[in-house]
Write a protein that holds these residues in place. Structure first.
Motif, PDB file in Angstrom:
ATOM      1  N   GLY A   1       0.838  -1.191   0.000  1.00 34.25           N
ATOM      2  CA  GLY A   1       0.000   0.000   0.000  1.00 34.25           C
ATOM      3  C   GLY A   1       0.875   1.245   0.000  1.00 34.25           C
ATOM      4  N   GLU A   2       0.197   2.372  -0.015  1.00 35.87           N
ATOM      5  CA  GLU A   2       0.925   3.635  -0.091  1.00 35.87           C
ATOM      6  C   GLU A   2       1.586   3.950   1.250  1.00 35.87           C
ATOM      7  OE1 GLU A   2      -2.318   6.096  -1.418  1.00 35.87           O
ATOM      8  OE2 GLU A   2      -2.623   4.731  -3.094  1.00 35.87           O
ATOM      9  N   ASP A   3       2.889   4.120   1.241  1.00 34.50           N
ATOM     10  CA  ASP A   3       3.633   4.521   2.440  1.00 34.50           C
ATOM     11  C   ASP A   3       3.491   3.569   3.619  1.00 34.50           C
ATOM     12  OD1 ASP A   3       4.858   6.819   1.349  1.00 34.50           O
ATOM     13  OD2 ASP A   3       2.989   7.938   1.571  1.00 34.50           O
ATOM     14  N   VAL A   4       3.353   2.292   3.344  1.00 32.10           N
ATOM     15  CA  VAL A   4       3.253   1.338   4.454  1.00 32.10           C
ATOM     16  C   VAL A   4       4.598   1.149   5.157  1.00 32.10           C
ATOM     17  CG1 VAL A   4       1.269   0.054   3.567  1.00 32.10           C
ATOM     18  CG2 VAL A   4       3.584  -0.666   2.911  1.00 32.10           C
ATOM     19  N   GLU A   5       5.688   1.506   4.469  1.00 30.49           N
ATOM     20  CA  GLU A   5       6.983   1.319   5.110  1.00 30.49           C
ATOM     21  C   GLU A   5       7.187   2.349   6.224  1.00 30.49           C
ATOM     22  OE1 GLU A   5       9.982   1.098   1.998  1.00 30.49           O
ATOM     23  OE2 GLU A   5       8.783  -0.386   0.899  1.00 30.49           O
ATOM     24  N   ILE A   6       6.834   3.578   5.927  1.00 28.90           N
ATOM     25  CA  ILE A   6       6.997   4.625   6.953  1.00 28.90           C
ATOM     26  C   ILE A   6       5.795   4.619   7.902  1.00 28.90           C
ATOM     27  CG2 ILE A   6       5.886   6.571   5.754  1.00 28.90           C
ATOM     28  CD1 ILE A   6       8.354   8.238   6.502  1.00 28.90           C
ATOM     29  N   SER A   7       4.654   4.160   7.429  1.00 24.57           N
ATOM     30  CA  SER A   7       3.424   3.992   8.209  1.00 24.57           C
ATOM     31  C   SER A   7       2.892   5.271   8.829  1.00 24.57           C
ATOM     32  CB  SER A   7       3.607   2.931   9.300  1.00 24.57           C
ATOM     33  OG  SER A   7       2.336   2.607   9.854  1.00 24.57           O
ATOM     34  N   MET A   8       2.063   5.947   8.072  1.00 25.29           N
ATOM     35  CA  MET A   8       1.455   7.201   8.513  1.00 25.29           C
ATOM     36  C   MET A   8       0.658   7.028   9.809  1.00 25.29           C
ATOM     37  SD  MET A   8      -1.205   9.433   6.283  1.00 25.29           S
ATOM     38  CE  MET A   8      -1.805  11.021   6.825  1.00 25.29           C
ATOM     39  N   PHE A   9      -0.103   5.938   9.905  1.00 27.95           N
ATOM     40  CA  PHE A   9      -0.948   5.748  11.085  1.00 27.95           C
ATOM     41  C   PHE A   9      -0.229   4.973  12.197  1.00 27.95           C
ATOM     42  CE2 PHE A   9      -4.800   5.562   7.981  1.00 27.95           C
ATOM     43  CZ  PHE A   9      -4.807   6.936   7.873  1.00 27.95           C
ATOM     44  N   GLY A  10       0.851   4.286  11.838  1.00 26.62           N
ATOM     45  CA  GLY A  10       1.563   3.470  12.828  1.00 26.62           C
ATOM     46  C   GLY A  10       1.167   2.016  12.827  1.00 26.62           C
ATOM     47  N   ASP A  11       0.106   1.670  12.097  1.00 30.75           N
ATOM     48  CA  ASP A  11      -0.362   0.278  12.147  1.00 30.75           C
ATOM     49  C   ASP A  11       0.583  -0.684  11.435  1.00 30.75           C
ATOM     50  OD1 ASP A  11      -1.040   1.458   9.769  1.00 30.75           O
ATOM     51  OD2 ASP A  11      -3.169   0.942   9.843  1.00 30.75           O
ATOM     52  N   THR A  12       1.330  -0.198  10.447  1.00 34.28           N
ATOM     53  CA  THR A  12       2.250  -1.091   9.729  1.00 34.28           C
ATOM     54  C   THR A  12       3.707  -0.866  10.149  1.00 34.28           C
ATOM     55  OG1 THR A  12       2.387   0.437   7.848  1.00 34.28           O
ATOM     56  CG2 THR A  12       0.704  -1.277   7.736  1.00 34.28           C
ATOM     57  N   ALA A  13       3.898  -0.158  11.235  1.00 33.89           N
ATOM     58  CA  ALA A  13       5.264   0.186  11.673  1.00 33.89           C
ATOM     59  C   ALA A  13       6.101  -1.070  11.929  1.00 33.89           C
ATOM     60  CB  ALA A  13       5.203   1.032  12.947  1.00 33.89           C
ATOM     61  N   GLY A  14       7.326  -1.033  11.465  1.00 30.25           N
ATOM     62  CA  GLY A  14       8.285  -2.104  11.767  1.00 30.25           C
ATOM     63  C   GLY A  14       8.163  -3.330  10.894  1.00 30.25           C
TER      64      GLY A  14
END
Lengths: 340, 326
Positions: free
Chosen positions: B28-41
Motif C-alpha cells: 500500500g501507499e507509504d506502508v513502510e513509513i506507516s502514517m498511522f503506525g499500524d504497519t510500523a516495523g
C-alpha cells in the motif's frame, strides 16, 4: 522496437509440429465460436456472446508458450483465451448455456469463463479489469520465484483505461513477470478505434521502459515469436513487456447488435478486406505450401474438431440447470476462523 | 492483559500473522513509513518482498490484491483513508466481491483491506467518509469495524486467516485510544456482537467509533435511572442479527448509532432487520442516530454538529423512554 540489451533474445521459430498444433487450436476456437454464434441466434443461449473470430492467432500464439502454472487474465471476448490456455471447451459451452456442468456452474456465463486449475483467472466483463489482476498474479509469481509468468490480454478499448497506465508503472517498477498483450481489433465496442484513441498504443508503454513491439496479429508466427521473446524475458527475471497485436474483429461487438443498432459503424468492404487476411486461412496456406501437412490431414483435423463441437453442444444441451438457489452460497468461501 | 493503544494492537496482529504465515504479504501507499503506525516495523522485519510501498495507484492496487490472492497469497492491502476506496472501487466491487460467484466457487480471495474512516479531526470532506454501507451492499465482502484495541487485534487476525475478502475499517483518529489486550493468542469471531454493557430499558447498537460515546451515554443514563444495554456490532458483514434481536426482546427499545450518512446507512439496515424480525418486541419506534446526508465540513464546530455524540444519544434515548409505555 525497443529491447533490453543485457541479454541476447531468442530468435526461435515454431517447429512444424508446433505450427500444426497451433493450427488445430485456432480452428478449435473458430468452430466452437461459430457454433456459439449459431446457438445465440437460434435463441439457445440465455445471455449474449462476444466472439473472438478473426483474432485467434493472438491467443494461440501467446498461450503456446504457457503451461498450467502460468496465469492469464482475459476480456469479455474470452472464449479464445480460455481454449488457447488449455481450457476444456465442453464445460465452457455448458457454462455459456447456463448449465450446472458449466465450468463455473452456470454462475458466470460467457463473460466470466474461468478455469483456475489451468491458470485461467477468468474472462472479464469490465474493460481493463483483468490487467491489474494479472499484475497481482505476476507479483505472486515473482514472490514464488519459480519462473512462472502472467499475461493480461486486453483490447485497444482497454488501452484508454487509466488502470493500464498504473499497472504498467508498477510492473516496470517492480520488474514483474508480466506480459501486456493488447489485441488491437479496431473497435471500442461500436466505436472505430481511431475515433477514440490518440497516438499509437504501443508508444504508451515506452516511457515506463517496457520493451514494446507491434506485430501482425493475424500472423501466427509473428505473434509466436514476439511472445517467445517477451515470455522469455519474464521467465528469466527481466521484467514486463508489451505486445500490440494488430488484428480485426470480424464479428460485431456482440452477436445481438444487429437487433438494436440503428446504423452500421463500418463498411462491408472493410470486413471483406480483413476476411481475406484471415489468420487461420493464412496458416493453412502456409502449412500446405510448405508441405507441413496435406489437405487430407487438414480435413482430418477439421472433422475431429467438428466432432468435438457436436459432442460439446450435445453435452451442454443435455446438462441440468443449476439449482435456482445456488448463488447465495457461493459468495463466501466459508466462515472466517473463529466464527460462531 | 496489558493496556495498549488501538493502533498498537493492530500492529501486533500484523506482526504476529506475518510471522505465523509466510504467505501473508502487505502493500500500500507509504506502508513502510506507516502514517498511522499500524504497519510500523513490518518492512524492517519482513523485508521488501513481503512489505512494500506502492505508487498512488488505487485502481491497480485493488485489482492486484485480487490477482495476488488468486496466486496463493494472503494479501493485506493498506488503502490509508477509506475515501481512497472509491478510487480503487472497480476491482473491489466488480472483481473482489464477485469473483468467487462468477467462477462457480473455484477461487478463494483471502484479502484484508485496511483503511481509516470517519470524521472528527477536520480532515474535511474527502478524508472523512464512513463508507461501510456501500461495502455491506456488495454482498461478497466481510466488513469489520473494531471499536476497542482488543477487538481490533482479534478481528484483524481473523480477517487475515479468513478465506474471503474483508474490509477492516479503523476509526480515524481513535488509534491512540487504549484498552486491555490479552497477552495470549486469540481470534475475535466475525458475526458476534459484543455486549459493552448490560441493561434492561433500551438497546443502543453502536458501530466502531460510535461505541465509545454510546458507552458514555449509557453511564450518564444510568445515573438518571435508565438502564441501557450497549451492543458493539464489531462486524457489519456478517451481522449478529440474532444478538441484536435478543437484546431488543429484552429491552423493547432500540437506538442505532452510526457514523455513516443517514440514507441507506448501516443503522437503516439494522432498523429494518429489527422491524421485520422483532416488531413484536418493540415498545417504541426505532431511532437511528446518523450523520445527515451531507459531506463532512472542515470547521470543527460544523463537523461536531453533524456527528452523533454522547449528548445526542442521551437525548434520543430520553425521547424514546418518554414516548413509550414503561
Amino acid at each position: 522496437m525497443q529491447q533490453n540489451s543485457d541479454k541476447a533474445f531468442p530468435n526461435r521459430a515454431p517447429t512444424n509440429g508446433q505450427l500444426l498444433s497451433m493450427f488445430e487450436r485456432m480452428l478449435t476456437i473458430r468452430r466452437f465460436e461459430e457454433r456459439l454464434g449459431e446457438d445465440f441466434h437460434a435463441g439457445k443461449l440465455p445471455g449474449g456472446v462476444h466472439l473472438y473470430i478473426g483474432q485467434e492467432a493472438v491467443a494461440v500464439g501467446v498461450c503456446a508458450h504457457l503451461d498450467d502454472r502460468d496465469r492469464i487474465a482475459s476480456t469479455h471476448r474470452g472464449h479464445g483465451h480460455f481454449i488457447a490456455k488449455g481450457g476444456d471447451p465442453a464445460p465452457m459451452v455448458a457454462e455459456i448455456y447456463g448449465k450446472r456442468d458449466g465450468i463455473c456452474g452456470g454462475m458466470g456465463g460467457s463473460m466470466h469463463v474461468a478455469d483456475v486449475s489451468k491458470g485461467i483467472l477468468g474472462a472479464n466483463g469490465i474493460v481493463a479489469g483483468g490487467i491489474p489482476i494479472a499484475a497481482g498474479a505476476a507479483l505472486a509469481a515473482q514472490l514464488d520465484g519459480d519462473g512462472r509468468v502472467a499475461v493480461c490480454f486486453f483490447g485497444d478499448g482497454a488501452a484508454n483505461e487509466g488502470v493500464l497506465m498504473e499497472s504498467m508503472n508498477i510492473a516496470a517498477l517492480w520488474q514483474l513477470p508480466l506480459i501486456f498483450v493488447c489485441e488491437h481489433n479496431g473497435f471500442s465496442e461500436f466505436s472505430p478505434s481511431d475515433t477514440v484513441t490518440a497516438g499509437k498504443i504501443r508508444e504508451r508503454a515506452r516511457p515506463f521502459g517496457l520493451p514494446a513491439e507491434l506485430v501482425d496479429g493475424n500472423d501466427i508466427v509473428a505473434v509466436w515469436r514476439a511472445a517467445d521473446r517477451a515470455i522469455d524475458r519474464a521467465r528469466t527475471g527481466q521484467g514486463p513487456s508489451f505486445i500490440e497485436a494488430a488484428t480485426y474483429r470480424i464479428r460485431g461487438h456482440l452477436e445481438a447488435e444487429a437487433h438494436f443498432l440503428s446504423r452500421s459503424y463500418r463498411s462491408e468492404e472493410e470486413v471483406e478486406r480483413w476476411r481475406r487476411n484471415d489468420p487461420i486461412d493464412r496458416l493453412s496456406r502456409h502449412l500446405l505450401s510448405s508441405e507441413i501437412c496435406s489437405e487430407a490431414e487438414i480435413a482430418a483435423i477439421e472433422a475431429r474438431i467438428q466432432n468435438s463441437v457436436e459432442e460439446a453442444a450435445a453435452f451442454a444441451e443435455r446438462a441440468d440447470l443449476p439449482d435456482a438457489d445456488r448463488a447465495p452460497g457461493l459468495m463466501f468461501a466459508g466462515p472466517a476462523p473463529g466464527a460462531a | 492483559m496489558a493496556r495498549k493503544r488501538l493502533i498498537q494492537a493492530i500492529n501486533e496482529a500484523l506482526h504476529e500473522e506475518m510471522a505465523r504465515d509466510p504467505k501473508v504479504i502487505l502493500f500500500g501507499e507509504d506502508v513502510e513509513i506507516s502514517m498511522f503506525g499500524d504497519t510500523a516495523g513490518l518492512h524492517d522485519r519482513f523485508g521488501p518482498d513481503r512489505v512494500r510501498n506502492t505508487p498512488i495507484s488505487e485502481a491497480s492496487l485493488t485489482g492486484m490484491a485480487v490477482g495476488a490472492a488468486a496466486g496463493g497469497y494472503r494479501v493485506v492491502l493498506h488503502m490509508m483513508f477509506a475515501n481512497f476506496l472509491y478510487t480503487g472501487f472497480d476491482a473491489i466491487a466488480n472483481q473482489m466481491a464477485k469473483l468467487r460467484l462468477m467462477t462457480g466457487g473455484q477461487i478463494e480471495l483471502p484479502i484484508t483491506i485496511v483503511a481509516g474512516y470517519g470524521g472528527g479531526r477536520s480532515t474535511a470532506a474527502q478524508h472523512s467518509d464512513t463508507p461501510y454501507p456501500l461495502l455491506m451492499n456488495l454482498g461478497g465482502l466481510n466488513v469489520a469495524v473494531p471499536a476497542t484495541p482488543r477487538d481490533a487485534k482479534g478481528l484483524m487476525k481473523t480477517a487475515i486467516r479468513g478465506r474471503d475478502p474483508t474490509v477492516f475499517l479503523e476509526a480515524g483518529g481513535r488509534g491512540g485510544e487504549s484498552g486491555e489486550v490479552p497477552d495470549e493468542e486469540y481470534l475475535t469471531p466475525f458475526g458476534e456482537a459484543a455486549v459493552g454493557r448490560e441493561g434492561t430499558d433500551v438497546t443502543i447498537v453502536a458501530i466502531g467509533s460510535m461505541v465509545r460515546p454510546a458507552m458514555r451515554a449509557a453511564k450518564l443514563l444510568d445515573g438518571q435511572g435508565i438502564s441501557a444495554e450497549v451492543l458493539d456490532c464489531r462486524t457489519l458483514v456478517p451481522l449478529d442479527e440474532d444478538g441484536i434481536l435478543r437484546s431488543v426482546a429484552k429491552t423493547g427499545r432500540l437506538v442505532v448509532v452510526d457514523e455513516a450518512r443517514d440514507r441507506c446507512s448501516a443503522a437503516s439496515h439494522i432498523a429494518a432487520v429489527v422491524a421485520e424480525r422483532g416488531f413484536g418486541s418493540l415498545a417504541a419506534p426505532i431511532r437511528r442516530l446518523t450523520v445527515p446526508d451531507t459531506a463532512m465540513p472542515y470547521a470543527p464546530v460544523a463537523e461536531k454538529h453533524l456527528l452523533p455524540d454522547r449528548e445526542k444519544i442521551v437525548g434520543a434515548v430520553k425521547v424514546l423512554m418518554a414516548g413509550s409505555a414503561p
